[in-house]
Design a protein around this motif. Sequence first.
Motif, PDB file in Angstrom:
ATOM      1  N   VAL A 241       0.381  -1.132   0.158  1.00  0.00           N
ATOM      2  CA  VAL A 241      -0.289   0.085  -0.327  1.00  0.00           C
ATOM      3  C   VAL A 241       1.218   1.389  -0.087  1.00  0.00           C
ATOM      4  O   VAL A 241       1.806   1.188   0.876  1.00  0.00           O
ATOM      5  CB  VAL A 241      -1.232  -0.378   1.375  1.00  0.00           C
ATOM      6  CG1 VAL A 241      -1.985   1.286   1.134  1.00  0.00           C
ATOM      7  CG2 VAL A 241      -1.625  -1.343   1.358  1.00  0.00           C
ATOM      8  N   ILE A 242       0.719   1.980  -0.927  1.00  0.00           N
ATOM      9  CA  ILE A 242       1.611   3.385  -1.228  1.00  0.00           C
ATOM     10  C   ILE A 242       0.376   4.568  -1.046  1.00  0.00           C
ATOM     11  O   ILE A 242      -0.422   4.585  -0.666  1.00  0.00           O
ATOM     12  CB  ILE A 242       2.072   4.140  -2.366  1.00  0.00           C
ATOM     13  CG1 ILE A 242       2.632   2.597  -2.957  1.00  0.00           C
ATOM     14  CG2 ILE A 242       2.545   4.235  -3.207  1.00  0.00           C
ATOM     15  CD1 ILE A 242       2.346   2.371  -5.171  1.00  0.00           C
ATOM     16  N   GLY A 243       1.409   5.588   0.206  1.00  0.00           N
ATOM     17  CA  GLY A 243       0.208   6.983   1.426  1.00  0.00           C
ATOM     18  C   GLY A 243       1.163   7.372   1.812  1.00  0.00           C
ATOM     19  O   GLY A 243       2.144   7.464   1.836  1.00  0.00           O
ATOM     20  N   PHE A 244       0.059   8.639   1.571  1.00  0.00           N
ATOM     21  CA  PHE A 244       0.466   9.271   2.222  1.00  0.00           C
ATOM     22  C   PHE A 244      -0.179  10.537   2.512  1.00  0.00           C
ATOM     23  O   PHE A 244      -1.329  10.613   2.257  1.00  0.00           O
ATOM     24  CB  PHE A 244       1.862  10.140   0.882  1.00  0.00           C
ATOM     25  CG  PHE A 244       0.933  11.253   0.351  1.00  0.00           C
ATOM     26  CD1 PHE A 244       0.589  12.151   0.512  1.00  0.00           C
ATOM     27  CD2 PHE A 244       1.266  10.566  -0.835  1.00  0.00           C
ATOM     28  CE1 PHE A 244      -0.040  12.964  -1.071  1.00  0.00           C
ATOM     29  CE2 PHE A 244       0.026  10.544  -2.084  1.00  0.00           C
ATOM     30  CZ  PHE A 244      -0.378  12.387  -1.826  1.00  0.00           C
ATOM     31  N   GLU A 256      -4.904  13.118   2.172  1.00  0.00           N
ATOM     32  CA  GLU A 256      -4.624  12.218   1.794  1.00  0.00           C
ATOM     33  C   GLU A 256      -4.929  11.084   1.577  1.00  0.00           C
ATOM     34  O   GLU A 256      -6.618  10.678   1.675  1.00  0.00           O
ATOM     35  CB  GLU A 256      -5.254  11.538   4.020  1.00  0.00           C
ATOM     36  CG  GLU A 256      -4.905  10.175   4.268  1.00  0.00           C
ATOM     37  CD  GLU A 256      -5.530   9.825   5.900  1.00  0.00           C
ATOM     38  OE1 GLU A 256      -4.521   8.802   6.220  1.00  0.00           O
ATOM     39  OE2 GLU A 256      -6.283  10.543   5.834  1.00  0.00           O
ATOM     40  N   LEU A 257      -4.195  10.210   0.841  1.00  0.00           N
ATOM     41  CA  LEU A 257      -4.297   8.968  -0.078  1.00  0.00           C
ATOM     42  C   LEU A 257      -3.420   8.424  -0.009  1.00  0.00           C
ATOM     43  O   LEU A 257      -2.313   8.033   0.653  1.00  0.00           O
ATOM     44  CB  LEU A 257      -3.459   9.744  -1.857  1.00  0.00           C
ATOM     45  CG  LEU A 257      -4.180  10.787  -1.983  1.00  0.00           C
ATOM     46  CD1 LEU A 257      -3.810  12.107  -1.038  1.00  0.00           C
ATOM     47  CD2 LEU A 257      -4.622  11.256  -3.791  1.00  0.00           C
ATOM     48  N   ALA A 258      -4.349   6.399  -0.511  1.00  0.00           N
ATOM     49  CA  ALA A 258      -3.313   5.480   0.044  1.00  0.00           C
ATOM     50  C   ALA A 258      -3.566   5.174  -0.870  1.00  0.00           C
ATOM     51  O   ALA A 258      -5.441   4.712  -1.819  1.00  0.00           O
ATOM     52  CB  ALA A 258      -3.763   4.547   1.067  1.00  0.00           C
ATOM     53  N   PHE A 259      -3.215   3.739  -1.979  1.00  0.00           N
ATOM     54  CA  PHE A 259      -3.570   2.909  -3.227  1.00  0.00           C
ATOM     55  C   PHE A 259      -2.401   1.831  -3.630  1.00  0.00           C
ATOM     56  O   PHE A 259      -1.098   2.000  -2.899  1.00  0.00           O
ATOM     57  CB  PHE A 259      -3.574   4.062  -4.196  1.00  0.00           C
ATOM     58  CG  PHE A 259      -2.035   4.629  -5.082  1.00  0.00           C
ATOM     59  CD1 PHE A 259      -1.190   4.453  -5.858  1.00  0.00           C
ATOM     60  CD2 PHE A 259      -1.593   5.790  -3.899  1.00  0.00           C
ATOM     61  CE1 PHE A 259      -0.041   4.849  -6.023  1.00  0.00           C
ATOM     62  CE2 PHE A 259      -0.772   7.037  -3.725  1.00  0.00           C
ATOM     63  CZ  PHE A 259      -0.027   6.489  -5.140  1.00  0.00           C
ATOM     64  N   THR A 330      -6.637  -0.196  -6.924  1.00  0.00           N
ATOM     65  CA  THR A 330      -7.583  -0.031  -5.562  1.00  0.00           C
ATOM     66  C   THR A 330      -7.017   1.025  -4.917  1.00  0.00           C
ATOM     67  O   THR A 330      -5.737   1.311  -4.885  1.00  0.00           O
ATOM     68  CB  THR A 330      -7.518  -1.142  -4.469  1.00  0.00           C
ATOM     69  OG1 THR A 330      -8.190  -1.616  -5.199  1.00  0.00           O
ATOM     70  CG2 THR A 330      -8.363  -0.389  -3.584  1.00  0.00           C
ATOM     71  N   ALA A 331      -7.984   2.171  -4.702  1.00  0.00           N
ATOM     72  CA  ALA A 331      -7.562   3.742  -4.038  1.00  0.00           C
ATOM     73  C   ALA A 331      -7.798   4.706  -3.189  1.00  0.00           C
ATOM     74  O   ALA A 331      -9.140   4.326  -3.806  1.00  0.00           O
ATOM     75  CB  ALA A 331      -6.409   4.958  -5.412  1.00  0.00           C
ATOM     76  N   VAL A 332      -7.705   5.047  -2.804  1.00  0.00           N
ATOM     77  CA  VAL A 332      -8.975   5.857  -1.908  1.00  0.00           C
ATOM     78  C   VAL A 332      -8.294   7.218  -2.050  1.00  0.00           C
ATOM     79  O   VAL A 332      -6.691   7.615  -1.337  1.00  0.00           O
ATOM     80  CB  VAL A 332      -8.480   5.578  -0.533  1.00  0.00           C
ATOM     81  CG1 VAL A 332      -9.431   6.783   0.309  1.00  0.00           C
ATOM     82  CG2 VAL A 332      -9.951   4.255  -0.034  1.00  0.00           C
ATOM     83  N   VAL A 333      -8.872   8.268  -2.461  1.00  0.00           N
ATOM     84  CA  VAL A 333      -7.957   9.529  -2.522  1.00  0.00           C
ATOM     85  C   VAL A 333      -9.596  10.535  -1.516  1.00  0.00           C
ATOM     86  O   VAL A 333     -10.712  10.816  -1.701  1.00  0.00           O
ATOM     87  CB  VAL A 333      -8.657  10.001  -3.941  1.00  0.00           C
ATOM     88  CG1 VAL A 333      -7.703  11.432  -4.277  1.00  0.00           C
ATOM     89  CG2 VAL A 333      -7.833   9.621  -5.034  1.00  0.00           C
ATOM     90  N   SER A 334      -8.928  11.590  -0.627  1.00  0.00           N
ATOM     91  CA  SER A 334      -9.478  11.234   0.494  1.00  0.00           C
ATOM     92  C   SER A 334      -9.438  13.670   0.979  1.00  0.00           C
ATOM     93  O   SER A 334      -7.995  13.403   1.081  1.00  0.00           O
ATOM     94  CB  SER A 334      -9.789  10.678   2.158  1.00  0.00           C
ATOM     95  OG  SER A 334     -10.160  11.688   2.975  1.00  0.00           O
ATOM     96  N   CYS A 366       5.808  11.691  -4.510  1.00  0.00           N
ATOM     97  CA  CYS A 366       4.986  10.013  -3.710  1.00  0.00           C
ATOM     98  C   CYS A 366       5.781   8.969  -4.644  1.00  0.00           C
ATOM     99  O   CYS A 366       6.246   8.149  -4.174  1.00  0.00           O
ATOM    100  CB  CYS A 366       3.582   9.954  -3.442  1.00  0.00           C
ATOM    101  SG  CYS A 366       3.344   8.313  -2.365  1.00  0.00           S
ATOM    102  N   LEU A 367       5.141   9.385  -6.075  1.00  0.00           N
ATOM    103  CA  LEU A 367       4.742   7.907  -7.000  1.00  0.00           C
ATOM    104  C   LEU A 367       6.828   7.875  -6.931  1.00  0.00           C
ATOM    105  O   LEU A 367       7.660   6.813  -7.308  1.00  0.00           O
ATOM    106  CB  LEU A 367       4.723   8.125  -7.477  1.00  0.00           C
ATOM    107  CG  LEU A 367       4.106   6.082  -8.412  1.00  0.00           C
ATOM    108  CD1 LEU A 367       3.207   5.453  -7.077  1.00  0.00           C
ATOM    109  CD2 LEU A 367       2.871   6.429  -9.099  1.00  0.00           C
TER     110      LEU A 367
END
Length: 391
Positions: A241-244, A256-259, A330-334, A366-367
């Motif tokens: 899981v990549i996130g920051f 706040e993102l994770a994917f 799969t990603a959450v972009v908040s 980040c990526l």
Amino acid sequence: MEYDAARIEVLEGREAVRKRPGMWVGSVTERGLHQLVFEVVGRAVNEVSATGAGRVDVTLTSDGGVRVADDGPGVAFEAPAAGDADGPGLEALLTSMCAGSEPSGRRLVGVGQFGAGLFVANALSSRLTAEVRREGVRRAQEFARGVALAPPCAAGPATGSGTTVAFWPDAGIFETTECSFAVLAERFRQVAFLNRGLEISLTDERPAGGARVVRFRFPDGVRDFVAALDAEAGASLHPDVIGFEREDPRMAGTMELAFLWSGTRWNGSRAERVRGFANSLATPEGGTHVDGFRDGVAAAVTTYARKRGLPAAVEVDPGSVADRIGEGLTAVVSVKLDRPEFLGATRGLLGNPEVRACVGEAVRECLDGWFEEHPERAAEVVDRIVRSAQD
């Protein structure tokens, strides 16, 4: 038939809400009933979130009521002094639409879709009681269909602090007053994912066989959300899981993102699961935050592919890469903004233009770093996306 000003009926305050309840909670069906619950829970979540973390307990009582209790500092019944940043008092929130639907503050969490607040919940309830524990004293007030039965009064000593609102939805307005435990639990789980540090519970006292309880708290926030979505899709064998999380004053808010990408050899599926949220409200139509996420991923993928000399990247168009990043993703972009601008009444599409560039820049940085730290995984992901973009 003549029609003039004398025939116009002006509805104000709670009468307007009770006359046209669907305008305030969406409908008088079970869906509107749940929105009523979410409005009350939203105030509690914002109350405890203002302190950085906290707890909200929601109870479906055996007599058809809903009780929402928090361990925040407690909202005083009376209006604060002029210039006080705490916003209107609790009695004003319950009896006046002009008082505002939410406690004052930045980046408010939206639990209900309409943002109607306590005033609407009070007007659409046959009975409502409010209790505040503050400065060692417990004070309470009771209402019937939005009208106070008496002024707030002392009800004894208090241990700790917080606010409790209990209400009984009006059976004369709603087609049903039976809340769905499953629907409420799913939304509360989602809110807990999107607000790291928040603890929220749901207790159902209605079953004859005994109460059932669920409790949600996710220390890793949206990272936990992405891991859960991936596991639900049967793709839990590759947990990178990549996130920051980042604050950006240019968009007056935080992101706040994770994917993660799940390869077809793990789950046999290339389906995209990208979910966007603005101030904890789902944005199923996307918006500038989701567009920025795609821009950032496309830029990082294209740059990495060309830097590594992947043959497939020579003629690829970054725009076509952005269209293909979702395969196996799969990603959450908040994002949480001081002033979210939604396009449309249902808040399904975020429109703040500055958010796109801010999110895109952060995702690319980040990526870029993740690709450098995980060259084998990066090569696999990038090559698959770029080759797909050529098809």
